[in-house]
Design an enzyme around this catalytic site. Structure first.
Site, short mmCIF file in Angstrom:
data_model
loop_
_atom_site.label_atom_id
_atom_site.label_comp_id
_atom_site.label_asym_id
_atom_site.label_seq_id
_atom_site.Cartn_x
_atom_site.Cartn_y
_atom_site.Cartn_z
N PHE A 89 1.02 -1.14 -0.03
CA PHE A 89 -0.12 -0.14 -0.05
C PHE A 89 0.80 1.15 0.00
CE2 PHE A 89 -2.62 3.06 2.10
CZ PHE A 89 -3.83 3.24 1.23
N ASP A 160 6.83 -2.38 8.83
CA ASP A 160 5.56 -1.84 8.43
C ASP A 160 4.71 -3.04 8.83
OD1 ASP A 160 2.99 -1.33 7.52
OD2 ASP A 160 3.83 -0.44 5.66
N HIS A 163 -0.15 -5.12 8.90
CA HIS A 163 -0.90 -6.18 8.60
C HIS A 163 -0.59 -7.32 9.63
CE1 HIS A 163 -0.90 -5.60 3.77
NE2 HIS A 163 -1.69 -4.56 4.57
N GLN A 186 -6.78 0.98 11.02
CA GLN A 186 -7.86 1.32 10.06
C GLN A 186 -9.20 0.10 10.06
OE1 GLN A 186 -7.97 -0.42 7.07
NE2 GLN A 186 -9.93 0.88 6.04
N LYS A 189 -8.75 -3.52 9.28
CA LYS A 189 -7.51 -4.14 10.07
C LYS A 189 -7.76 -5.30 10.92
CE LYS A 189 -4.32 -1.82 7.40
NZ LYS A 189 -4.98 -1.19 6.78
N ARG A 218 5.74 19.00 22.23
CA ARG A 218 5.34 19.51 24.00
C ARG A 218 5.17 18.17 24.76
NH1 ARG A 218 -0.58 22.19 25.91
NH2 ARG A 218 0.52 23.17 27.68
N TYR A 225 4.15 25.98 27.72
CA TYR A 225 4.10 25.91 26.04
C TYR A 225 5.52 26.02 25.79
CZ TYR A 225 -0.83 26.71 26.69
OH TYR A 225 -2.17 26.62 27.05
N ARG A 235 -1.91 12.69 18.22
CA ARG A 235 -2.32 12.05 19.34
C ARG A 235 -3.81 11.29 18.89
NH1 ARG A 235 -1.16 17.29 21.43
NH2 ARG A 235 -3.33 17.91 21.04
#
Length: 387
Positions: A89, A160, A163, A186, A189, A218, A225, A235
């Site tokens: 992919f 990767d 899968h 996703q 999956k 951060r 900050y 996140r």
């Protein structure tokens, strides 16, 4: 062959029950819905890391971001190259290209359809910053050869593992190879919250850098900050993590079922004239089977696509294989090697055949009964014979 045209009713996907409902209620009632205030993401990261034998896990927004973050903490950027399989992919290459690196496609093994370690070795240059094996359809790439290549060349591996949740190679889980790995959650999956991803790390240092970069630079404890690095907002939210904790809890049982069904269906498919199922290296001793992949060597892409359409009409969740990444216009927008399509194709003869002749069935088919495995093979044989 006189095959009934009655549609096959496989288990649905995604699967959920009261565990996901309870998890969502738990996340809702805690009153903090993002990772900095709630507890679901942190708990999921710990559970996911433990399950895969990794030192640390970082939950992120999706699998593509997981790959991008994994590459970034290894120094991938402008002036570097990343070796990727040509058959995958396109997120595998785009994660490198989005960082300003050049993606270098190499060929795959004709049986397992994973990256060819020899082709990867031949592609290493002084600019190579990472080698990215893809554990295709859940089958672990040849990590013995790849780890040796990494040790000999000094180039790190980024797995990767989109899968490969729960996969093992000679008893070693994905997090136990000493390399960074990226996962996807996703919708299709092996475990899912609709979207989501994770990166596993063997060491604290890279985990901490990745945490900063996935949270706009951060630290978790920052109140002033003081953004310590560049980064973005990758996140994961508390609701996704809560669902994924429930999904992880049932994953082993689902893999057990697919491991029982896959050898039966593989044998049945290989008995069909002209059909060759994805092979399995015996060193991959636990394959979660994200896809049931099979080839029809010699078929044209047009006929393969007609076959997929017919399988879908007969009730099978069938898909055409990924295109060779260098045959996608998006590959050439940025970070492409100084080679033509024809030159890359000449270097990747297996990929050239596989992307036109391969079909895959969604993993929910392997959650069906033994009788349904025979039914799948009957339908495939009937459709192949009619083309």
């Amino acid at each position: 062959m006189n095959v009934s045209r009655e549609l096959v009713k496989f288990p649905e996907w995604p699967q959920f029950d009261g565990a996901e409902r309870a998890a969502l209620d738990r996340a809702l009632e805690q009153g903090q819905w993002w990772r900095m205030g709630g507890g679901e993401v942190v708990a999921f990261e710990r559970e996911f890391a433990d399950y895969h034998g990794a030192g640390h896990a970082l939950a992120v927004t999706n699998g593509t971001h997981a790959l991008e973050l994994a590459l970034q903490v290894l120094g991938v950027g402008p002036g570097t190259e990343v070796i990727v399989p040509a058959f995958t992919f396109i997120s595998s290459s785009q994660a490198a290209q989005r960082l300003g690196a050049v993606a270098v496609p190499v060929d795959i093994d004709p049986g397992t359809l994973c990256i060819d370690p020899g082709a990867a070795e031949r592609a290493v240059t002084g600019k190579t910053a990472a080698i990215m094996p893809v554990h295709m359809a859940g089958h672990v790439a040849d990590m013995d050869a790849l780890d040796k290549l990494s040790a000999d060349s000094g180039v790190p591996i980024v797995q990767d593992a989109a899968h490969a949740h729960g996969a093992r190679w000679q008893g070693r889980r994905v997090g136990e190879f000493g390399s960074v790995a990226a996962f996807s959650f996703q919708n299709g999956k092996l475990m899912t919250a609709g979207e989501g991803g994770a990166v596993t790390f063997p060491d604290q240092e890279r985990y901490e850098e990745a945490f900063l970069r996935h949270s706009c630079g951060r630290p978790a404890s920052d109140r002033g900050y003081f953004h310590q690095t560049s980064g973005s907002n990758f996140r994961m939210n508390e609701f996704s993590a809560a669902v994924l904790r429930a999904q992880l809890a049932r994953l082993d049982g689902q893999i057990d079922t697919r491991e029982r069904r896959a050898p039966l269906l593989t044998g049945l498919l290989n008995d069909i004239d002209g059909v060759v199922a994805q092979s399995r290296d015996e060193r991959c001793d636990r394959d979660p089977h994200y896809m049931m992949m099979f080839r029809l060597p010699g078929i044209t892409e047009e006929r393969r696509n007609r076959l997929v359409d017919e399988l879908i009409e007969r009730g099978l969740p069938a898909f055409a294989a990924f295109r060779a990444i260098y045959r996608c216009p998006g590959f050439w927008e940025t970070g492409a090697p100084a080679l033509s399509v024809d030159e890359l194709a000449a270097r990747c003869p297996v990929t050239e055949a596989v992307y036109t002749d391969t079909v895959w069935l969604h993993h929910r088919t392997l959650l069906g009964t033994e009788e349904q495995m025979h039914r799948i093979a009957e339908i495939v044989a009937d459709v192949v014979g009619s083309l």
